[in-house]
Design an enzyme around this catalytic site. Structure first.
Site, PDB file in Angstrom:
ATOM      1  N   ARG A 287       0.817  -1.226   0.000  1.00 43.82           N
ATOM      2  CA  ARG A 287       0.000   0.000   0.000  1.00 43.82           C
ATOM      3  C   ARG A 287       0.845   1.269   0.000  1.00 43.82           C
ATOM      4  NH1 ARG A 287      -3.533  -2.235   4.932  1.00 43.82           N
ATOM      5  NH2 ARG A 287      -1.687  -3.557   5.069  1.00 43.82           N
TER       6      ARG A 287
ATOM      7  N   GLY B 259       1.577 -14.212   5.785  1.00 40.90           N
ATOM      8  CA  GLY B 259       0.766 -13.664   6.862  1.00 40.90           C
ATOM      9  C   GLY B 259       1.515 -13.526   8.178  1.00 40.90           C
TER      10      GLY B 259
ATOM     11  N   ASN C 130      -7.340  -3.768  16.921  1.00 46.29           N
ATOM     12  CA  ASN C 130      -6.106  -4.469  17.271  1.00 46.29           C
ATOM     13  C   ASN C 130      -4.918  -3.627  16.801  1.00 46.29           C
ATOM     14  OD1 ASN C 130      -4.034  -6.343  17.564  1.00 46.29           O
ATOM     15  ND2 ASN C 130      -4.574  -7.456  15.691  1.00 46.29           N
TER      16      ASN C 130
ATOM     17  N   LYS D 134      34.981  23.717   2.167  1.00 40.00           N
ATOM     18  CA  LYS D 134      35.000  22.241   2.161  1.00 40.00           C
ATOM     19  C   LYS D 134      36.323  21.742   2.727  1.00 40.00           C
ATOM     20  CE  LYS D 134      36.904  19.183  -0.162  1.00 40.00           C
ATOM     21  NZ  LYS D 134      37.722  18.696  -1.270  1.00 40.00           N
TER      22      LYS D 134
ATOM     23  N   ALA E 105      44.958  42.674  -4.135  1.00 45.70           N
ATOM     24  CA  ALA E 105      43.716  42.251  -4.798  1.00 45.70           C
ATOM     25  C   ALA E 105      43.999  41.835  -6.236  1.00 45.70           C
ATOM     26  CB  ALA E 105      42.715  43.398  -4.767  1.00 45.70           C
TER      27      ALA E 105
HETATM   28  C1  UD1 Z   1      -2.447  -6.198  11.010  1.00 43.70           C
HETATM   29  C2  UD1 Z   1      -3.420  -7.084  11.779  1.00 43.70           C
HETATM   30  C3  UD1 Z   1      -4.642  -6.269  12.188  1.00 43.70           C
HETATM   31  C4  UD1 Z   1      -4.205  -5.052  12.981  1.00 43.70           C
HETATM   32  C5  UD1 Z   1      -3.168  -4.249  12.238  1.00 43.70           C
HETATM   33  C6  UD1 Z   1      -2.587  -3.191  13.162  1.00 43.70           C
HETATM   34  C7  UD1 Z   1      -3.156  -9.342  10.908  1.00 43.70           C
HETATM   35  C8  UD1 Z   1      -3.720 -10.395  10.025  1.00 43.70           C
HETATM   36  N1  UD1 Z   1      -3.828  -8.189  10.940  1.00 43.70           N
HETATM   37  O1  UD1 Z   1      -3.061  -5.808   9.806  1.00 43.70           O
HETATM   38  O2  UD1 Z   1      -5.506  -7.060  12.947  1.00 43.70           O
HETATM   39  O3  UD1 Z   1      -5.340  -4.238  13.256  1.00 43.70           O
HETATM   40  O4  UD1 Z   1      -2.071  -5.095  11.799  1.00 43.70           O
HETATM   41  O5  UD1 Z   1      -1.710  -2.328  12.500  1.00 43.70           O
HETATM   42  O6  UD1 Z   1      -2.177  -9.563  11.564  1.00 43.70           O
HETATM   43  N2  UD1 Z   1       4.280  -9.168   8.020  1.00 43.70           N
HETATM   44  C9  UD1 Z   1       5.215 -10.179   7.969  1.00 43.70           C
HETATM   45  N3  UD1 Z   1       4.960 -11.279   7.208  1.00 43.70           N
HETATM   46  C10 UD1 Z   1       3.807 -11.436   6.523  1.00 43.70           C
HETATM   47  C11 UD1 Z   1       2.847 -10.394   6.571  1.00 43.70           C
HETATM   48  C12 UD1 Z   1       3.108  -9.277   7.344  1.00 43.70           C
HETATM   49  O7  UD1 Z   1       6.268 -10.079   8.589  1.00 43.70           O
HETATM   50  O8  UD1 Z   1       3.659 -12.462   5.852  1.00 43.70           O
HETATM   51  C13 UD1 Z   1       4.583  -7.962   8.806  1.00 43.70           C
HETATM   52  C14 UD1 Z   1       4.558  -6.702   7.969  1.00 43.70           C
HETATM   53  O9  UD1 Z   1       5.858  -6.431   7.443  1.00 43.70           O
HETATM   54  C15 UD1 Z   1       4.088  -5.639   8.944  1.00 43.70           C
HETATM   55  C16 UD1 Z   1       3.288  -6.427   9.979  1.00 43.70           C
HETATM   56  O10 UD1 Z   1       3.600  -7.785   9.800  1.00 43.70           O
HETATM   57  O11 UD1 Z   1       5.160  -4.993   9.581  1.00 43.70           O
HETATM   58  C17 UD1 Z   1       1.797  -6.194   9.818  1.00 43.70           C
HETATM   59  O12 UD1 Z   1       1.429  -6.532   8.499  1.00 43.70           O
HETATM   60  P1  UD1 Z   1       0.375  -5.641   7.689  1.00 43.70           P
HETATM   61  O13 UD1 Z   1       0.214  -6.220   6.327  1.00 43.70           O
HETATM   62  O14 UD1 Z   1       0.704  -4.219   7.785  1.00 43.70           O
HETATM   63  O15 UD1 Z   1      -0.958  -5.962   8.519  1.00 43.70           O
HETATM   64  P2  UD1 Z   1      -2.276  -5.105   8.582  1.00 43.70           P
HETATM   65  O16 UD1 Z   1      -3.088  -5.360   7.367  1.00 43.70           O
HETATM   66  O17 UD1 Z   1      -1.957  -3.707   8.923  1.00 43.70           O
HETATM   67 CA    CA Z   2      -0.087  -2.506   9.089  1.00 47.98          CA
END
Ligand code: UD1
Ligand code: CA
Length: 458
Positions: free
Chosen positions: A16, A78, A167, A349, A421
């Site tokens: 995003r 995830g 959350n 510099k 000068a």
């Molecule tokens: C997530 C939460 C949501 C919460 C929100 C808060 C989940 C499914 N959802 O959503 O409930 O309200 O954060 O900000 O957890 N990441 C990984 N590996 C992955 C996917 C993500 O390390 O496979 C890391 C991302 O780099 C990021 C963090 O986890 O730093 C959160 O991921 P993001 O995609 O931003 O989750 P949200 O959709 O914001």
């Molecule tokens: Ca997030």
């Protein structure tokens, strides 16, 4: 063995943001976003791990200053899968988890979460926030006051979408619970992602003690997923830094247009005018004056230094009472002694200027060592580059360099010498000597403007 370990999830692509740069490396006030989370974590845990994935080498390099334990997630399947990749490395009984995109979270908030968890003897504690616009966040579903589940925005019913408690993605878990729960998560369509929040409902069903702490300042829980949220985080962190400086006795005329990086230190009674940036590891001592449109980077300013409008400096050291600008450019390796004056359209510099030396107008000083009390006339240029190499210019104490002088380096000018000068100095000038290299002036009597006009018939 550590008592509490922290895990920061930073493997996601951050689509995003619409960026080629991994999300956690986007900078806010001189630090990558992920560094803020790590700094806060360090206030609450004994050891921190970061889960990387998307452009993992870049992310690890960018965060290494704040963390040295990294685990790589294969494919971004995830947040639940991300935590699963690190769980076998963890040994502490308590695990604090945070996403890498919550730069506004405070260390004190994380400590409060830990205290609450321990006091209440919980197995899981979620940090939640009550927000006006919950869109995009997982909603916290309660039943008779007790947390029962977290439902992701895209899967929420209309009634759940209306819930305003969200959350933050920050949780405290007992390790033994994670070890049992993480392998049991099931993937969610359409992308087949494993959701870490599902551990909460799993724990509720399994009869574990699940609690929630609501963060007092909901901004702390803000996830930065887009450039708009990034700009919002800039504003909040800018205000926090400016407020801390003002509390320490610094005058900031317009905090909304003053951007001071997190690690910058500013002494008491320094005054900062509107539209100023002070960056990197800069330190300003007491009583400095920083005028508008100035940018200072990685520099040390002595007591009472004044930097006038539209000047830029990087990697420089200014002694007490130095005056710079307006419109001066000081480049790395510049060291100005006490009470030095560098005026408008002067570039310096890699040079040292001794106490009380003045270069007030239109000069280029590069790779020079200049003594005390020297007057560098307007338009003086050190010709330090011969097209292949840089050469030094050495000027003694009390020297007077007339305007429009070129010093062709390598060259040395002795103490108290005087350069007329318009000279081009190619040979060393002994101390106390006068050096001159002008073409002798010629006079053609009666050949002035009247003569010219007559010849052209005007
Ligand atoms: C997530 C939460 C949501 C919460 C929100 C808060 C989940 C499914 N959802 O959503 O409930 O309200 O954060 O900000 O957890 N990441 C990984 N590996 C992955 C996917 C993500 O390390 O496979 C890391 C991302 O780099 C990021 C963090 O986890 O730093 C959160 O991921 P993001 O995609 O931003 O989750 P949200 O959709 O914001
Ligand atoms: Ca997030």
């Amino acid at each position: 063995m550590e008592r509490i370990e922290g895990v920061v999830l930073a493997a996601g692509e951050g689509r995003r943001m619409r960026s080629r740069r991994p999300k956690v490396l986007h900078e806010i006030l001189g630090l990558p976003m992920g560094a803020y989370v790590l700094r806060a974590m360090r206030e609450a845990v004994d050891r921190v791990w970061v889960v990387t994935g998307y452009r993992c080498e870049e992310v690890e390099e960018g965060l290494r200053q704040w963390c040295s334990s990294f685990v790589r997630q294969g494919a971004p399947k995830g947040t639940g899968d991300a935590l699963r990749t690190v769980v076998s490395s963890l040994t502490a009984p308590l695990i604090l988890v945070a996403p890498g995109d919550v730069p506004l979270i405070r260390g004190s908030t994380l400590r409060g979460l830990v205290e609450h968890h321990l006091r209440e003897g919980m197995d899981v504690t979620v940090l939640t926030a009550f927000v006006k616009d919950p869109e995009g966040y997982g909603r916290v579903v309660r039943d008779g006051g007790a947390v029962v589940a977290i439902v992701e925005d895209r899967e929420a019913s209309l009634a759940e979408k209306a819930l305003q408690e969200v959350n933050t993605g920050v949780y405290l878990f007992s390790l033994s619970l994670l070890v049992k729960a993480l392998p049991l998560l099931s993937p969610h369509p359409p992308k087949g992602e494993y959701y870490l929040p599902d551990v909460v409902s799993w724990a509720v069903k399994g009869g574990y003690k699940v609690g929630a702490v609501q963060v007092k300042d909901p901004l702390e829980g803000m996830g930065v997923n887009t450039r708009r949220e990034l700009a919002k985080a800039w504003g909040v962190l800018r205000d926090r830094k400016n407020e801390a400086l003002m509390e320490g006795g610094v005058t900031i005329v317009d905090p909304c247009s003053t951007y001071v990086d997190v690690e910058v230190e500013v002494g008491q009674d320094t005054v900062i005018a509107p539209w100023v940036q002070i960056q990197g590891k800069s330190r300003l001592e007491e009583d400095c004056l920083i005028c508008s449109h100035v940018r200072i980077r990685d520099s040390h300013l002595g007591k009472g230094a004044r930097v006038l409008e539209a000047s830029y400096m990087e990697g420089v050291t200014l002694g007490e009472g130095v005056r710079v600008g307006p419109m001066a450019h000081l480049r790395p390796g510049t060291v100005l002694g006490a009470e030095v004056k560098v005026g408008n359209f002067v570039e310096v510099k890699g040079s040292q200027l001794g106490a009380g030396t003045k270069a007030s107008h239109l000069a280029y000083i590069g790779d020079a060592t200049i003594g005390r009390g020297v007057n560098v006339g307007a338009g003086t240029i050190t010709c330090n580059y011969d097209g292949f190499r840089k050469h030094p210019t050495i000027i003694g104490d009390g020297v007077f360099i007339g305007s429009d002088t070129q010093l062709v380096a390598p060259v040395r000018v002795g103490d108290h010498a005087l350069i007329g000068a318009g000279s081009t100095i190619t040979k060393d000038v002994p101390e106390n000597a006068l050096a001159l290299s002008r073409t002798p002036q010629k006079i053609f009597a009666g050949k002035g403007m009247l003569y010219l006009r007559k010849r052209r018939g005007r």
